[in-house]
Design a protein around this motif. Structure first.
Motif, short mmCIF file in Angstrom:
data_model
loop_
_atom_site.label_atom_id
_atom_site.label_comp_id
_atom_site.label_asym_id
_atom_site.label_seq_id
_atom_site.Cartn_x
_atom_site.Cartn_y
_atom_site.Cartn_z
N ALA A 282 -9.36 -14.19 45.30
CA ALA A 282 -8.65 -14.81 44.17
C ALA A 282 -9.47 -15.91 43.51
O ALA A 282 -9.06 -16.45 42.48
N ILE A 283 -10.64 -16.25 44.09
CA ILE A 283 -11.46 -17.33 43.55
C ILE A 283 -12.66 -16.74 42.82
O ILE A 283 -13.49 -16.04 43.41
N ALA A 284 -12.75 -17.02 41.52
CA ALA A 284 -13.90 -16.57 40.73
C ALA A 284 -15.03 -17.59 40.85
O ALA A 284 -14.79 -18.80 40.95
N VAL A 285 -16.25 -17.10 40.87
CA VAL A 285 -17.44 -17.95 40.98
C VAL A 285 -18.22 -17.84 39.67
O VAL A 285 -18.72 -16.77 39.33
N ASP A 286 -18.33 -18.98 38.94
CA ASP A 286 -19.02 -18.99 37.65
C ASP A 286 -20.20 -19.94 37.69
O ASP A 286 -20.21 -20.94 38.43
N ASP A 287 -21.21 -19.62 36.89
CA ASP A 287 -22.33 -20.56 36.73
C ASP A 287 -21.82 -21.86 36.13
O ASP A 287 -20.92 -21.87 35.29
N GLY A 288 -22.41 -22.98 36.53
CA GLY A 288 -22.04 -24.26 35.94
C GLY A 288 -21.61 -25.26 36.98
O GLY A 288 -21.37 -24.91 38.14
N VAL A 337 -22.07 -24.22 41.02
CA VAL A 337 -21.16 -23.24 40.43
C VAL A 337 -19.80 -23.89 40.21
O VAL A 337 -19.52 -24.99 40.71
N THR A 338 -18.97 -23.19 39.45
CA THR A 338 -17.58 -23.59 39.27
C THR A 338 -16.68 -22.53 39.89
O THR A 338 -16.83 -21.34 39.60
N LEU A 339 -15.78 -22.96 40.75
CA LEU A 339 -14.82 -22.07 41.38
C LEU A 339 -13.50 -22.15 40.63
O LEU A 339 -13.01 -23.25 40.36
N ARG A 340 -12.96 -21.01 40.29
CA ARG A 340 -11.74 -20.98 39.48
C ARG A 340 -10.68 -20.10 40.16
O ARG A 340 -10.99 -19.02 40.66
N PHE A 341 -9.43 -20.57 40.17
CA PHE A 341 -8.33 -19.73 40.63
C PHE A 341 -7.05 -20.15 39.92
O PHE A 341 -6.90 -21.29 39.48
N ASP A 342 -6.14 -19.21 39.77
CA ASP A 342 -4.86 -19.46 39.11
C ASP A 342 -3.82 -19.91 40.12
O ASP A 342 -3.83 -19.48 41.29
#
Length: 349
Positions: A282-288, A337-342
């Motif tokens: 459920a956790i997206a890994v994005d550059d940044g 990186v930036t970790l994103r989840f809803d």
């Protein structure tokens, strides 16, 4: 095949002063594939043996198909059991091993030879009837043990980690076959395993056990997506757990200087200590390296990346703690990186 359900009430078992089962009650529906899952020593095999009548000193009641069998010996309970080591007789042929299950049972509508032939075809081993068990592979032996347990047409089938000695690929293939046979026969089945993936894949419902108690009973999807305790969240699949306190507005959780949203549809009191769980997928890994202001993103650093074949497991470091992510991206990012989840993908424990 007679329809049957299993009802266990207030089962308690102790060995040498150590309590293996603590007032456990279970209700297994007729024709259901029901799995007991948990770590070694949690009581799942003890429960299976208590249902079969193989546990001395058990306190509680057991009913099968509405019939109280609490005081009945194993041979009068009409259950079939497959043990972890299969327990095939090496001095008997495959045919004789399967027929042994009929020794204390009479068939009303067919001969012993016909029943054995029928079962060997059911497990796709009709051509090995005259071989000895030692001439068979582990997977074949497992299927012969299953055929022997099914021979007397039991009301309930009990399986004690029957696939544990097999390699991973064979386990996957045989669990599909096992599920197919169970569905075809519509037989009430109670399965014991410590393998969470196996429990989720096979079962109509799962009972997660811990230290002689049942932590949660639910369909596999609910156990995975909505665990009712910290133990279930940690044991069934991988999870990231964030311990914190609910903020004054009651809308989020303060964790290590960051603010995480409360999972959707949940409520907690301001100042309450809670745990938020987020599955790796459920956790997206994005550059940044910039965290968002809404508290749904975290600035982290990638430490290691594991290639799993169909995905990557990315281990990140945030605020001194490790966070595990899972992504199908062809080239997962590295470094900052930036970790994103809803909030909808988080669970409140």
């Amino acid at each position: 095949m007679t329809d049957a359900g299993v009802q266990v009430e207030s089962m308690r078992v102790a060995f040498d002063g150590v309590t293996a089962l603590r007032d456990v009650s279970l209700a297994v529906e007729s024709g259901e594939f029901f799995t007991l899952v948990g770590p070694s020593g949690c009581g799942k095999t003890t429960m299976l043996r208590a249902i079969a009548g193989l546990t001395d000193g058990a306190e509680g009641t057991v009913a099968i198909d509405g019939r109280d069998v609490t005081d009945a010996p194993p041979e009068e309970r009409n259950v079939g059991m497959v043990f972890q080591n299969y327990a095939l007789f090496p001095h008997m042929s495959v045919r004789e091993n399967v027929a042994y299950g009929l020794r204390f049972h009479e068939l009303a509508d067919k001969s012993e030879d016909d029943r054995v032939a029928e079962l060997l075809e059911l497990v796709d081993l009709g051509g090995v009837a005259d071989r000895s068990p030692e001439q068979l592979s582990g997977g074949q032996q497992q299927r012969i043990a299953l055929a022997r347990a099914l021979a007397p047409e039991p009301d309930v089938l009990l399986l004690d980690e029957p696939l544990s000695a097999l390699d991973a690929k064979l386990r996957k293939r045989l669990r599909v076959q096992l599920q197919t046979i169970q569905r075809e026969l519509d037989i009430t089945t109670i399965y014991v395993t410590h393998d969470q993936a196996e429990a989720l894949a096979l079962s109509d419902r799962v009972a997660v056990m811990h230290e002689g108690r049942v932590e949660q009973v639910a369909v596999p999807e609910t156990v995975y997506r909505d665990p009712t305790s910290r133990f279930v969240a940690e044991f069934v699949g991988d999870n990231n757990l964030f311990d914190g306190r609910v903020t004054d507005d009651g809308a989020s959780v303060a964790v290590d200087g960051a603010t995480l949203p409360l999972p959707a549809g949940t409520a907690a009191s301001p100042g309450e200590s809670v745990t938020v769980a987020v599955r790796p997928e459920a956790i997206a890994v994005d550059d940044g390296d910039e965290a968002g202001a809404d508290g749904t993103t975290l600035a982290a650093t990638v430490e290691t990346v594991e290639f799993l074949g169909d995905a990557y497991r990315v281990h990140c470091r945030w605020q001194g703690r490790r966070i595990e992510c899972k992504t199908t991206a062809a080239n997962p990012p590295a470094g900052r990186v930036t970790l994103r989840f809803d909030a909808a993908d988080a669970q409140l424990l």
